[in-house]
Design a protein around this motif. Structure first.
Motif, mmCIF file in Angstrom:
data_model
loop_
_atom_site.group_PDB
_atom_site.id
_atom_site.type_symbol
_atom_site.label_atom_id
_atom_site.label_comp_id
_atom_site.label_asym_id
_atom_site.label_seq_id
_atom_site.Cartn_x
_atom_site.Cartn_y
_atom_site.Cartn_z
ATOM 1 N N SER A 69 0.840 -1.194 0.000
ATOM 2 C CA SER A 69 0.000 0.000 0.000
ATOM 3 C C SER A 69 0.874 1.243 0.000
ATOM 4 C CB SER A 69 -0.948 0.014 1.196
ATOM 5 O OG SER A 69 -0.231 0.035 2.422
ATOM 6 N N GLY A 70 0.300 2.365 -0.397
ATOM 7 C CA GLY A 70 1.024 3.627 -0.473
ATOM 8 C C GLY A 70 1.506 3.959 -1.872
ATOM 9 N N ARG A 71 1.853 2.963 -2.637
ATOM 10 C CA ARG A 71 2.247 3.085 -4.039
ATOM 11 C C ARG A 71 1.760 1.853 -4.784
ATOM 12 N NH1 ARG A 71 6.820 6.186 -5.478
ATOM 13 N NH2 ARG A 71 6.875 8.108 -4.237
ATOM 14 N N THR A 72 1.649 1.982 -6.086
ATOM 15 C CA THR A 72 1.268 0.817 -6.871
ATOM 16 C C THR A 72 2.392 -0.216 -6.868
ATOM 17 O OG1 THR A 72 0.608 0.052 -9.064
ATOM 18 C CG2 THR A 72 2.073 1.950 -8.963
ATOM 19 N N LEU A 73 2.019 -1.471 -6.772
ATOM 20 C CA LEU A 73 2.986 -2.564 -6.748
ATOM 21 C C LEU A 73 3.861 -2.582 -7.989
ATOM 22 C CD1 LEU A 73 4.086 -5.188 -5.496
ATOM 23 C CD2 LEU A 73 2.176 -6.391 -6.584
ATOM 24 N N ASP A 74 3.354 -2.069 -9.090
ATOM 25 C CA ASP A 74 4.066 -2.132 -10.364
ATOM 26 C C ASP A 74 5.415 -1.424 -10.320
ATOM 27 O OD1 ASP A 74 3.412 -1.160 -13.794
ATOM 28 O OD2 ASP A 74 4.193 -3.052 -13.009
ATOM 29 N N TYR A 75 5.620 -0.514 -9.372
ATOM 30 C CA TYR A 75 6.880 0.220 -9.272
ATOM 31 C C TYR A 75 7.993 -0.577 -8.596
ATOM 32 C CZ TYR A 75 4.683 4.667 -10.606
ATOM 33 O OH TYR A 75 4.045 5.683 -11.285
ATOM 34 N N TYR A 76 7.684 -1.722 -8.004
ATOM 35 C CA TYR A 76 8.626 -2.371 -7.107
ATOM 36 C C TYR A 76 8.935 -3.810 -7.480
ATOM 37 C CZ TYR A 76 7.660 1.642 -4.174
ATOM 38 O OH TYR A 76 7.528 2.922 -3.698
ATOM 39 N N ALA A 77 10.212 -4.149 -7.343
ATOM 40 C CA ALA A 77 10.595 -5.544 -7.245
ATOM 41 C C ALA A 77 10.367 -6.000 -5.803
ATOM 42 C CB ALA A 77 12.069 -5.730 -7.619
ATOM 43 N N ILE A 78 9.966 -7.248 -5.634
ATOM 44 C CA ILE A 78 9.634 -7.774 -4.317
ATOM 45 C C ILE A 78 10.479 -9.007 -4.026
ATOM 46 C CG2 ILE A 78 7.840 -8.736 -2.829
ATOM 47 C CD1 ILE A 78 7.380 -5.816 -3.430
ATOM 48 N N GLY A 79 11.025 -9.051 -2.826
ATOM 49 C CA GLY A 79 11.761 -10.218 -2.373
ATOM 50 C C GLY A 79 11.104 -10.845 -1.162
ATOM 51 N N TRP A 80 11.223 -12.164 -1.060
ATOM 52 C CA TRP A 80 10.834 -12.904 0.138
ATOM 53 C C TRP A 80 12.101 -13.391 0.830
ATOM 54 C CZ3 TRP A 80 6.215 -13.218 2.482
ATOM 55 C CH2 TRP A 80 5.068 -12.955 1.729
ATOM 56 N N PHE A 81 12.151 -13.186 2.134
ATOM 57 C CA PHE A 81 13.270 -13.603 2.960
ATOM 58 C C PHE A 81 12.749 -14.386 4.152
ATOM 59 C CE2 PHE A 81 14.522 -9.933 0.616
ATOM 60 C CZ PHE A 81 15.874 -10.068 0.352
ATOM 61 N N HIS A 82 13.590 -15.208 4.742
ATOM 62 C CA HIS A 82 13.195 -15.841 5.991
ATOM 63 C C HIS A 82 14.345 -15.835 6.988
ATOM 64 C CE1 HIS A 82 14.260 -20.232 4.493
ATOM 65 N NE2 HIS A 82 15.347 -19.496 4.681
ATOM 66 N N GLN A 83 13.978 -15.939 8.260
ATOM 67 C CA GLN A 83 14.958 -15.923 9.334
ATOM 68 C C GLN A 83 14.513 -16.861 10.444
ATOM 69 O OE1 GLN A 83 15.687 -12.097 11.214
ATOM 70 N NE2 GLN A 83 17.765 -12.718 11.757
ATOM 71 N N ALA A 84 15.325 -17.856 10.713
ATOM 72 C CA ALA A 84 15.088 -18.769 11.817
ATOM 73 C C ALA A 84 15.795 -18.248 13.062
ATOM 74 C CB ALA A 84 15.586 -20.166 11.462
ATOM 75 N N PRO A 85 15.324 -18.627 14.258
ATOM 76 C CA PRO A 85 15.975 -18.162 15.481
ATOM 77 C C PRO A 85 17.459 -18.491 15.502
ATOM 78 C CG PRO A 85 13.878 -19.185 15.997
ATOM 79 C CD PRO A 85 14.137 -19.447 14.543
ATOM 80 N N GLY A 86 18.276 -17.491 15.832
ATOM 81 C CA GLY A 86 19.709 -17.685 15.917
ATOM 82 C C GLY A 86 20.438 -17.724 14.593
ATOM 83 N N LYS A 87 19.733 -17.508 13.490
ATOM 84 C CA LYS A 87 20.345 -17.544 12.170
ATOM 85 C C LYS A 87 20.151 -16.215 11.453
ATOM 86 C CE LYS A 87 20.000 -21.240 9.706
ATOM 87 N NZ LYS A 87 19.436 -22.347 8.887
ATOM 88 N N GLU A 88 20.978 -15.985 10.449
ATOM 89 C CA GLU A 88 20.868 -14.773 9.655
ATOM 90 C C GLU A 88 19.665 -14.841 8.728
ATOM 91 O OE1 GLU A 88 25.619 -13.593 9.312
ATOM 92 O OE2 GLU A 88 24.508 -14.249 7.545
ATOM 93 N N ARG A 89 19.130 -13.675 8.416
ATOM 94 C CA ARG A 89 18.060 -13.607 7.436
ATOM 95 C C ARG A 89 18.635 -13.891 6.051
ATOM 96 N NH1 ARG A 89 14.177 -8.700 8.285
ATOM 97 N NH2 ARG A 89 16.093 -7.518 7.863
ATOM 98 N N GLU A 90 17.940 -14.695 5.270
ATOM 99 C CA GLU A 90 18.434 -15.066 3.961
ATOM 100 C C GLU A 90 17.326 -14.980 2.922
ATOM 101 O OE1 GLU A 90 20.021 -18.973 4.368
ATOM 102 O OE2 GLU A 90 18.060 -19.933 4.578
ATOM 103 N N GLY A 91 17.741 -14.736 1.691
ATOM 104 C CA GLY A 91 16.789 -14.609 0.609
ATOM 105 C C GLY A 91 16.199 -15.942 0.207
ATOM 106 N N VAL A 92 14.925 -15.937 -0.136
ATOM 107 C CA VAL A 92 14.193 -17.118 -0.569
ATOM 108 C C VAL A 92 13.831 -17.029 -2.045
ATOM 109 C CG1 VAL A 92 12.106 -18.494 -0.248
ATOM 110 C CG2 VAL A 92 13.289 -17.529 1.736
#
Length: 125
Positions: A25-48
């Motif tokens: 929200s706030g801008r149209t989605l068409d302007y943006y690339a989107i990434g999904w990331f995940h982070q498990a407890p005690g681990k670094e966040r990493e790209g999915v």
């Protein structure tokens, strides 16, 4: 200002499926690339996975190739992450993130400007 809200997480058995949603929200989605990331407890966040703006080119981490599918519906300002054949190793908080200054996409979190609050995915029997 751009806002991202994730939903769809939950508790599933190994081998099950979930579909995560990221509503922009706030801008149209068409302007943006989107990434999904995940982070498990005690681990670094990493790209999915990530998906580019406009053309919809996508990229996946090796650990999820063949199991996950990213897609976007610009009319609904929503990006989805369909997760199939879930494994206990997939257990993590999943975040979506947005960037507007590139045409493609990437899995490095430092390249993203806007982040959602995360949604918990737990894979357990």
């Amino acid at each position: 200002q751009l806002q991202l809200v994730e939903s769809g997480g939950g508790l599933v058995q190994p081998g099950g499926s979930l579909r995560l949603s990221c509503v922009v929200s706030g801008r149209t989605l068409d302007y943006y690339a989107i990434g999904w990331f995940h982070q498990a407890p005690g681990k670094e966040r990493e790209g999915v996975s990530c998906i580019s703006r406009s053309d919809g080119n996508s990229y996946y981490a090796d650990s999820v190739k063949g199991r996950f599918l990213i897609s976007r519906d610009n009319a609904r300002n929503t990006v989805y992450l369909q997760m199939n054949q879930l494994k206990p190793e997939d257990t993590a908080v999943y975040y979506c993130a947005a960037v507007s200054r590139v045409r493609g996409c990437m899995l490095a979190e430092r390249d993203y400007d806007y982040w959602g609050q995360g949604t918990q995915v737990t894979v357990s029997s």
